[in-house]
Design a protein around this motif. Structure first.
Motif, PDB file in Angstrom:
ATOM      1  N   GLY A   1       0.797  -1.231   0.000  1.00 30.98           N
ATOM      2  CA  GLY A   1       0.000   0.000   0.000  1.00 30.98           C
ATOM      3  C   GLY A   1       0.824   1.272   0.000  1.00 30.98           C
ATOM      4  N   SER A   2       2.132   1.160  -0.161  1.00 34.12           N
ATOM      5  CA  SER A   2       2.944   2.376  -0.162  1.00 34.12           C
ATOM      6  C   SER A   2       3.223   2.855  -1.589  1.00 34.12           C
ATOM      7  N   ASP A   3       3.869   4.003  -1.664  1.00 33.16           N
ATOM      8  CA  ASP A   3       4.207   4.704  -2.911  1.00 33.16           C
ATOM      9  C   ASP A   3       4.798   3.773  -3.972  1.00 33.16           C
ATOM     10  N   ALA A   4       4.199   3.777  -5.177  1.00 33.79           N
ATOM     11  CA  ALA A   4       4.656   2.893  -6.253  1.00 33.79           C
ATOM     12  C   ALA A   4       5.921   3.393  -6.949  1.00 33.79           C
ATOM     13  N   ALA A   5       6.288   4.657  -6.733  1.00 33.87           N
ATOM     14  CA  ALA A   5       7.327   5.291  -7.565  1.00 33.87           C
ATOM     15  C   ALA A   5       8.688   4.617  -7.439  1.00 33.87           C
ATOM     16  N   LYS A   6       8.928   3.909  -6.335  1.00 36.39           N
ATOM     17  CA  LYS A   6      10.219   3.230  -6.184  1.00 36.39           C
ATOM     18  C   LYS A   6      10.229   1.853  -6.858  1.00 36.39           C
ATOM     19  N   GLY A   7       9.087   1.436  -7.405  1.00 35.72           N
ATOM     20  CA  GLY A   7       9.023   0.137  -8.079  1.00 35.72           C
ATOM     21  C   GLY A   7       8.828  -0.998  -7.090  1.00 35.72           C
ATOM     22  N   GLY A   8       9.275  -2.201  -7.459  1.00 35.63           N
ATOM     23  CA  GLY A   8       9.110  -3.368  -6.600  1.00 35.63           C
ATOM     24  C   GLY A   8       7.857  -4.138  -6.934  1.00 35.63           C
ATOM     25  N   ARG A   9       7.135  -4.580  -5.882  1.00 36.07           N
ATOM     26  CA  ARG A   9       5.908  -5.356  -6.073  1.00 36.07           C
ATOM     27  C   ARG A   9       4.740  -4.386  -6.196  1.00 36.07           C
ATOM     28  N   ILE A  10       4.112  -4.382  -7.349  1.00 31.92           N
ATOM     29  CA  ILE A  10       3.143  -3.322  -7.681  1.00 31.92           C
ATOM     30  C   ILE A  10       1.759  -3.921  -7.941  1.00 31.92           C
TER      31      ILE A  10
END
Lengths: 266, 266
Positions: free
Chosen positions: A240-249
């Protein structure tokens, strides 16, 4: 200067990238394997040439801005304005001749995505947004001004049982992630693999309800975030955190589907 | 009368189908579920309207010919010439907004596919062949005569370890079939899901090396056979027999890949 002031400049970058990339699409130029014995990860000359062209143009127009690109790394990543570029998102589709790749151009202001575009030069489409609104533009003919524009809007979807899900490939998940993904997938009504950036644009257009992926890089998602949010959708990490860093989206068009999927991914 | 005489007529049918279908693409018209509690199998108004329009035109021009269509069944299937139509192959891509569906128009003469076309009106492409040669044509602008044409040719590929494989979805196989498919898939270098008819055209274009599917209907494969064979490829059942009846289908660009895959499927 607000984000929307950059729209014409982003169009210019997309045209530059498209003109650079399109002559390489569906030609038999060999793709280089840049991974070291791992997953097949092709990169074309087109990818590099287009990023170099965009970086040069940004440097001329906005020398104080930062740039983060898939091919050539980071310049001034701590600047107020940072461009996040992926000239060919979906290189596997590209080398397979499928028109589902796209050029991603994102703009961050103080770490927050404020404008983004996905440009597909073969189908002559551009999807773009600023977080508050999102649009699609099609170009009926090369060199023609007869473009048509539509407002993008996600569709309502009450639950996963009524949802269409997409993911680029189930093979891209680590094993525990894949199990979590499968818990979501098995609840949905319709599944489509592939798509990369194109899938997120179809979510913003109201034809796909949820996308679950892992291992994304910032350049895979920053440009898409203002399009998805501008169309009324949600995009975050699985936590549920900020998507801008990528990772599991995860991206979803309807909060009810998002909430149901987030619970299954946890 | 040879098959090639029908080329202009097939173009006319493709234009008729495209004009009927395209206004329905990426609109929010609900897709009907025609399956009975089974796999989600949507069919749009566009599918039916396009098949009706093509059947009407065939009936006017060639009243003695037979027609087999996905939507409206068989008329005179024992005629010397039989048209085999699938207005929207790839309905799941269609309702998901993805431009990987296509209109399939095939012509059989005494049970043998002699001419076929895959037309994609959104990307403005047509792939067509007569078993001896195959071509691609792109239409840069609606109503423009400035089309460009290319000869289609499969690419060489020495073995599965160097091959790109596609299949519409691993979920479409029965369990034993899926195991056989996985034996082939795990040998390949690159995997793409989705694609339907578009995948076969990318094989004919030299960007995909092998396609393995099951449960195909004649209307899924008859139109594609003269394109694949015209580009130098091979398309048969898993047992090596005539593909025109559908079922479990393999297509390959290079005989070495075909032979290796056939052994693994057995």
């Amino acid at each position: 200067m607000t984000a929307i002031d950059f729209a014409a400049f982003v169009d210019e970058l997309a045209t530059l990238a498209g003109e650079t990339i399109l002559p390489f699409f569906r030609t038999h130029i060999g793709a280089e394997d840049k991974s070291r014995g791992g997953v097949f990860d092709p990169v074309t000359e087109a990818d590099r040439a287009a990023e170099a062209a965009m970086r040069r143009r940004i440097g001329e127009a906005f020398p104080a801005h930062g740039v983060i690109g898939e091919e050539y790394g980071s310049d001034r990543p701590d600047a107020d304005y940072v461009w996040v570029l992926d000239p060919i998102d979906g290189t596997k589709s590209f080398i397979s001749g499928l028109p589902l790749w796209g050029t991603l151009i994102g703009l961050m202001h103080k770490g927050r995505p404020v404008y983004g575009m996905m440009a597909q030069p073969f189908t002559r489409e551009r999807f773009y947004g600023d977080g508050a609104a999102a649009s699609w533009r099609g170009y009926p003919a090369r060199g023609s001004d007869m473009s048509s524009t539509r407002v993008l809007r996600v569709r309502e979807c009450a639950c996963l049982a009524e949802a269409t899900i997409m993911t680029t490939s189930p093979m891209l998940f680590a094993e525990a992630e894949r199990e979590a993904y499968r818990r979501v997938e098995e609840k949905t009504r319709l599944l489509r693999y592939g798509g990369d950036c194109y899938a997120y644009c179809m979510l913003a257009s109201g034809f796909i309800d949820v996308i679950v992926e892992a291992g994304l890089k910032p350049h895979d998602i920053v440009a898409l975030t203002p399009i998805i949010e501008g169309a009324g959708g949600i995009v975050t990490t699985w936590e549920g955190s900020d998507a801008a860093k990528g990772g599991r989206i995860i991206a979803a068009g309807d909060r009810r589907v998002y909430d149901e999927a987030i619970r299954l991914l946890a």
